[in-house]
Enzyme design. Structure first.
Site, short mmCIF file in Angstrom:
data_model
loop_
_atom_site.label_atom_id
_atom_site.label_comp_id
_atom_site.label_asym_id
_atom_site.label_seq_id
_atom_site.Cartn_x
_atom_site.Cartn_y
_atom_site.Cartn_z
N LYS A 36 -8.09 -10.48 -8.51
CA LYS A 36 -9.07 -10.45 -7.41
C LYS A 36 -10.22 -9.62 -7.63
CE LYS A 36 -8.74 -8.88 -2.95
NZ LYS A 36 -9.57 -8.66 -2.04
N LYS A 48 -13.42 -3.91 -4.32
CA LYS A 48 -14.13 -2.66 -4.12
C LYS A 48 -13.36 -1.65 -4.94
CE LYS A 48 -15.21 -2.75 0.68
NZ LYS A 48 -14.29 -3.59 1.01
N LYS A 66 0.94 -1.21 -0.10
CA LYS A 66 0.07 0.10 0.02
C LYS A 66 0.91 1.23 -0.08
CE LYS A 66 -4.17 -1.86 2.36
NZ LYS A 66 -5.12 -1.60 3.50
P1 ADP Z 1 -12.24 -5.49 -1.18
O1 ADP Z 1 -10.82 -5.57 -1.82
O2 ADP Z 1 -13.56 -5.23 -1.80
O3 ADP Z 1 -11.93 -3.90 -0.66
P2 ADP Z 1 -11.54 -6.01 1.53
O4 ADP Z 1 -10.14 -6.06 1.28
O5 ADP Z 1 -12.37 -5.09 2.39
O6 ADP Z 1 -12.18 -6.13 0.13
O7 ADP Z 1 -12.02 -7.57 2.04
C1 ADP Z 1 -13.41 -7.46 3.03
C2 ADP Z 1 -13.72 -9.10 3.12
O8 ADP Z 1 -13.85 -9.68 1.91
C3 ADP Z 1 -12.19 -10.08 3.59
O9 ADP Z 1 -12.62 -10.82 4.24
C4 ADP Z 1 -12.05 -10.50 2.17
O10 ADP Z 1 -11.07 -11.71 2.45
C5 ADP Z 1 -13.19 -10.73 1.46
N1 ADP Z 1 -12.75 -10.60 0.28
C6 ADP Z 1 -12.60 -9.35 -0.47
N2 ADP Z 1 -12.68 -9.73 -2.20
C7 ADP Z 1 -12.80 -10.84 -2.31
C8 ADP Z 1 -12.63 -11.71 -3.43
N3 ADP Z 1 -12.42 -11.03 -4.55
N4 ADP Z 1 -12.98 -12.90 -3.31
C9 ADP Z 1 -13.29 -13.44 -1.90
N5 ADP Z 1 -13.24 -12.83 -0.63
C10 ADP Z 1 -12.88 -11.53 -0.89
NA NA Z 2 -9.97 -3.29 0.51
#
Ligand code: ADP
Ligand code: NA
Length: 321
Positions: free
Chosen positions: A188, A191, A105
């Site tokens: 992956k 958001k 990051k």
């Molecule tokens: P994002 O990448 O959408 O911001 P976060 O990092 O806030 O997601 O993760 C929130 C939760 O969602 C965590 O438990 C993470 O493991 C899960 N998560 C996020 N993206 C995925 C994905 N593409 N597939 C499966 N689980 C995910």
């Molecule tokens: Na995130």
């Protein structure tokens, strides 16, 4: 979960929410919208305020039951920031510098733009966990190092000041629970993806959702088979369908033998829309009644504080405050 967008995406739903919802039955579950963590990257105050509420509403609408679980907003319980400060003082600078997520990051933000808050993020996360005598933390594989740090800090504190913290273990989610971007199925879904063309949002209009799924990237073959290497797009659609229909992937492969990608996409779209539509409606209903949502979150913050305050008082006592 971070309140870092207006809507959760389908990966959050499958990789996190579905598993958390199931855990409510067997565990005394505590869920937290981590708004203090969100501050580690620049936020617009008005947007952040809305995203905190929307994130909480989506958890509830998707089945995190406030009468069975404790679902609260991190900043409503001051003990998180207070314990994080104490843990900062027993964390090594070099130790924190080795966190790969910080390095990633910080590299993206630029070393000068990256804040002390971003650096201390894993220590605040350790506080989130240790305040509640947490036994098990359900996380993605990317959080393994942070859970290790949490364990190290707990055992270090215990060794120096006397047995205080429970050392938690990580419960790592399964690989098929990982969802990829529909337009770029080796990345992956997130958001914070640069483009949202391949992201399925929980709060999207159902028509938009169906269209995105029908436009998902697949490969030139015709066989519906789970193969991450050669068929990442098809495998991703199978993972989604498997989660939404509670059908194992081999059974889906059999079901689609001799049928094309068009059938698969249509069925994935139907399955997702039929599950997300009522969740979306319930979310909008909750957001329409701010007083009721506030009441739910305040009651949960009270319950969380009762536990957290006891831990913090013990910590202060042990260290001489
Ligand atoms: P994002 O990448 O959408 O911001 P976060 O990092 O806030 O997601 O993760 C929130 C939760 O969602 C965590 O438990 C993470 O493991 C899960 N998560 C996020 N993206 C995925 C994905 N593409 N597939 C499966 N689980 C995910
Ligand atoms: Na995130």
């Amino acid at each position: 979960m971070q309140p870092s967008a207006d809507s959760l995406q389908i990966g959050n739903y499958i990789g996190a929410l579905l598993q958390w919802r199931a855990m409510q039955d067997e565990h005394d579950a505590i869920f937290c919208v981590v708004d203090l963590h969100a501050l580690t990257v620049p936020q617009d105050p008005a947007e952040l305020r809305g995203q905190i509420r929307r994130t909480a509403a989506q958890y509830i609408a998707a089945g995190i039951d406030p009468s069975r679980s404790t679902l609260f907003v991190q900043s409503h319980v001051p003990a998180h920031a207070q314990l994080a400060w104490v843990l900062n003082t027993i964390t090594g600078f070099g130790e924190a510098s080795r966190m790969t997520q910080f390095k990633d990051k910080a590299a993206r933000q630029g070393t000068d733009a990256a804040s002390l808050g971003l650096f201390a993020y894993p220590v605040l996360m350790a506080a989130d966990i240790l305040l509640y005598d947490t036994a098990v933390v359900p996380v993605g594989d990317d959080q393994r190092q942070h859970i290790e740090l949490t364990r190290d800090l707990a055992s270090r504190f215990n060794a120096r000041f006397g047995a205080t913290f429970v050392e938690p273990s990580a419960m790592i989610q399964t690989d098929t629970a990982r969802i990829y971007d529909l337009q770029n199925p080796t990345a992956k879904m997130s958001k914070s993806a640069a483009s949202d063309a391949g992201v399925v949002w929980l709060l999207d209009d159902p028509k938009v959702t169906a269209k995105k799924i029908r436009s998902a990237v697949t490969d030139t073959g015709r066989e519906v088979r789970f193969d991450r290497e050669d068929k990442p797009g098809v495998s991703n659609l199978l993972s989604i369908l498997s989660a939404f229909t509670e059908t194992p992937i081999p059974a889906l492969e059999t079901e689609y033998a001799g049928r094309g990608y068009g059938d698969l996409k249509k069925d994935v779209a139907d399955a997702v829309v039929s599950v997300f539509e009522p969740i979306r409606a319930r979310t909008l209903e909750l957001l329409d009644d701010p007083a009721e949502l506030d009441r739910i979150l305040a009651a949960a913050a009270d319950r969380a504080s009762e536990i957290a305050e006891v831990t913090l008082a013990t910590v202060y006592d042990r260290i001489g405050l």
